[in-house]
Design an enzyme around this catalytic site. Structure first.
Site, PDB file in Angstrom:
ATOM      1  N   TYR A 146       0.862  -1.181   0.145  1.00  0.00           N
ATOM      2  CA  TYR A 146       0.079   0.102  -0.073  1.00  0.00           C
ATOM      3  C   TYR A 146       0.865   1.283   0.006  1.00  0.00           C
ATOM      4  CZ  TYR A 146      -4.093  -2.820   0.849  1.00  0.00           C
ATOM      5  OH  TYR A 146      -5.169  -3.580   0.858  1.00  0.00           O
ATOM      6  N   LYS A 197       3.205 -15.205   2.150  1.00  0.00           N
ATOM      7  CA  LYS A 197       3.316 -16.044   0.782  1.00  0.00           C
ATOM      8  C   LYS A 197       4.827 -16.312   0.619  1.00  0.00           C
ATOM      9  CE  LYS A 197       0.540 -18.185  -1.991  1.00  0.00           C
ATOM     10  NZ  LYS A 197       0.182 -19.487  -1.796  1.00  0.00           N
ATOM     11  N   ASP A 230      -3.118 -18.175   2.126  1.00  0.00           N
ATOM     12  CA  ASP A 230      -4.167 -19.213   1.315  1.00  0.00           C
ATOM     13  C   ASP A 230      -4.617 -20.167   2.363  1.00  0.00           C
ATOM     14  OD1 ASP A 230      -1.735 -19.993   0.772  1.00  0.00           O
ATOM     15  OD2 ASP A 230      -1.961 -20.375  -1.424  1.00  0.00           O
ATOM     16  N   ASP A 254      -5.160  -6.782   5.614  1.00  0.00           N
ATOM     17  CA  ASP A 254      -6.656  -6.255   4.960  1.00  0.00           C
ATOM     18  C   ASP A 254      -7.817  -7.088   4.804  1.00  0.00           C
ATOM     19  OD1 ASP A 254      -8.365  -4.160   4.165  1.00  0.00           O
ATOM     20  OD2 ASP A 254      -7.010  -3.493   2.728  1.00  0.00           O
ATOM     21  N   ASP A 258     -11.197  -8.391   7.056  1.00  0.00           N
ATOM     22  CA  ASP A 258     -12.505  -8.652   6.558  1.00  0.00           C
ATOM     23  C   ASP A 258     -13.111  -9.847   6.628  1.00  0.00           C
ATOM     24  OD1 ASP A 258     -12.417  -5.963   5.750  1.00  0.00           O
ATOM     25  OD2 ASP A 258     -13.284  -6.357   3.943  1.00  0.00           O
TER      26      ASP A 258
END
Ligand SMILES: NC(=O)c1ccc[n+]([C@@H]2O[C@H](COP(=O)([O-])OP(=O)(O)OC[C@H]3O[C@@H](n4cnc5c(N)ncnc54)[C@H](O)[C@@H]3O)[C@@H](O)[C@H]2O)c1
Length: 365
Positions: A146, A197, A230, A254, A258
Site C-alpha cells: 500500500y 506467501k 491461502d 486487510d 474482513d
C-alpha cells in the site's frame, strides 16, 4: 517537537472526523456513548469535531489544511474517524489524503483488529460458540503493497505495463511482529501466527520469515507458527478456534480482517485501532462509508462504538472501555440491533440503547 504521552495530557483532546456517508451516522452514536462514559467516569475528554469530508474537499479542493497533521501529532491525544469514500470523488483522493495520510505521516504502524464473536447466532459458520472466534490481527499498516510505489508505461494501449511495488523493511517487520508477541504475552495468549506467501514472494516475505522466527526466540513462553495466507483463509473458516494472535503484512492483514469481521457478524460490528504506542493514535470502524445506507438508519454504529472503546483503553480509561464493550454485547444479546444483526432498531436507537446501558453501569473506582 517532543512527542507527548497522550495519557499525560489533560484534558485529553480528541480529534473527531466523522467523514462521509454512514461515517457521520455511526460517529454521532460513538460520541453519544463517549459523552456518557466521560460523565460516568469523570474522564477528561475534550471532543473536537473537524469538518474534513467530501463536501469540504469539493468546495475547497483541500483534504486537510496545512499544519493539520502536525496539530494531530502535537495537540491531540487521539483521532476518532467514521469512514471515508464518496461517489463524487471516484479517485478517492480526499480519503487517501486523510486516511493513508494519517497512517503514514503519523507512522501508525500497528493496525489492531480484535475479531470476537459476541453472540453465537451472529456467526455464519455452523455450530460455533462465542469462544470459538476470539483472535486479534496485527496488520502492518505503513508498508507492504500500500505504499503507492510503481507506475504505468504505455497506459491505455494494448501494450500497457503496470508495476506495483511492495516494500518491506527490517524495522517495519520487526516492530509489528514484536508488538504481536508483546501483546500476546501481556494478555495471556499463547499462540502467535505469522502469515505470508513466502513460498512465492521470495524476497519481501522471506524477510518476514527470518525476522518473525528470529524474534520468536525471545519469547520461548509463546508458540510461534506460520501459515501461508491461502491456507490461513481456509483454516479461519474451518477451525477459527485454533487462532489467538495473527500478524500479517498490510495487504494480507486487510483481507484477513474482513474475513474476521464476517466471522464475528459482519462489518457493522468490527472496530480497529491504528497505533503507534506512546504517540497519538487513530481509531476507526473497519467498514467504509456505505453511501447507499447514509442517513437511512440502517448503519450499525457498534464498530464505531467498539473503536472508541479501544481508544478509551489506550488513553488509560480501562474500566470505561470495558463497560462500553459490555454495553454493546448486552444490546447484541438482547437482539436490540440494526437490521444487519437481525434487529429492527435504527442507528440512533442502537446508540441510545448502548448509552442507557452504560449510564446504568456500576462505577467501581
Ligand atoms: N476505512 C474507510 O473509510 C473505508 C474502508 C472501506 C471502504 N471505504 C470506502 O467506502 C465506500 C463504500 O465501500 P464499500 O461499499 O466497498 O464498503 P462498505 O464497508 O462501505 O460497505 C459494504 C457493505 O457492507 C455493509 N455495511 C458496511 N458497514 C456497515 C454498517 N456499519 N452497518 C450495516 N452494514 C454495513 C453494507 O451492506 C454495505 O453496503 C467506498 O468509497 C470505499 O472506498 C472506506
Amino acid at each position: 517537537m517532543p512527542v507527548l504521552d497522550p495519557k499525560l495530557q489533560r484534558p485529553q483532546k480528541i480529534a473527531v472526523l466523522p467523514g462521509d456517508g454512514i461515517g457521520k451516522d455511526v460517529t454521532a452514536e460513538a460520541l453519544k456513548v463517549l459523552s456518557v462514559a466521560a460523565e460516568r467516569w469523570s474522564l477528561p475528554l475534550e471532543l473536537v469535531s473537524l469538518p474534513y469530508d467530501a463536501d469540504h474537499f469539493l468546495e475547497t479542493g483541500v483534504s486537510l489544511p496545512p499544519g493539520q497533521m502536525e496539530a494531530f501529532r502535537d495537540e491531540y491525544a487521539a483521532i476518532l474517524i467514521g469512514a471515508y469514500g464518496d461517489p463524487r470523488i471516484p479517485d478517492m483522493r480526499h480519503a487517501a489524503d486523510i486516511l493513508l495520510g494519517i497512517r503514514f505521516q503519523l507512522d501508525l504502524y500497528l493496525n489492531f483488529r480484535p475479531c470476537k464473536l459476541y453472540d453465537a447466532r451472529l456467526c455464519p459458520l455452523k455450530d460455533k460458540r462465542e469462544s470459538d472466534v476470539d483472535f486479534v490481527v496485527f496488520r502492518e499498516n505503513t508498508e507492504g503493497a500500500y505504499v503507492g510505489m510503481g507506475g504505468n508505461f504505455k497506459k491505455g494501449t494494448p501494450h500497457e505495463v503496470a508495476v506495483q511495488e511492495e516494500i518491506h523493511t527490517f524495522m517495519g517487520v520487526e516492530r509489528i511482529c514484536r508488538a504481536a508477541f508483546e501483546w500476546a504475552r501481556a494478555h495471556g495468549r499463547r499462540k502467535v501466527l505469522m502469515t505470508d506467501k513466502s513460498n512465492v514472494m521470495r524476497y519481501g516475505h522471506d524477510l518476514w520469515q527470518r525476522v518473525f522466527f528470529d524474534l520468536a526466540r525471545e519469547y520461548p513462553d509463546l508458540e510461534a507458527s506460520h501459515m501461508f495466507v491461502d491456507a490461513l483463509c481456509m483454516q479461519l473458516i474451518k477451525k477459527p478456534e485454533q487462532f489467538e494472535v495473527i500478524v500479517a503484512n498490510n495487504l494480507f492483514g486487510d483481507i484477513v480482517t474482513d474475513l474476521g469481521a464476517a466471522l464475528q457478524g459482519g462489518l457493522g460490528v468490527a472496530g480497529s485501532a491504528n497505533r503507534h504506542p506512546g504517540r497519538v493514535s487513530m481509531y476507526e470502524p473497519v467498514h467504509g462509508s456505505a453511501p447507499k445506507h447514509a442517513g437511512t438508519g440502517r448503519a450499525n454504529p457498534m464498530g464505531a462504538i467498539l473503536s472508541s472503546a479501544l481508544m478509551l483503553e489506550d488513553l488509560g480509561h480501562d474500566e470505561a472501555a470495558q463497560e462500553v464493550e459490555r454495553a454493546v454485547v448486552a444490546a447484541i444479546r438482547a437482539g436490540e440491533t440494526t437490521v444487519d444483526l437481525g434487529g429492527n432498531l435504527k442507528t440512533h436507537e442502537v446508540g441510545d440503547r448502548i448509552a442507557r446501558e452504560l449510564a446504568a453501569a456500576t462505577v467501581a473506582g
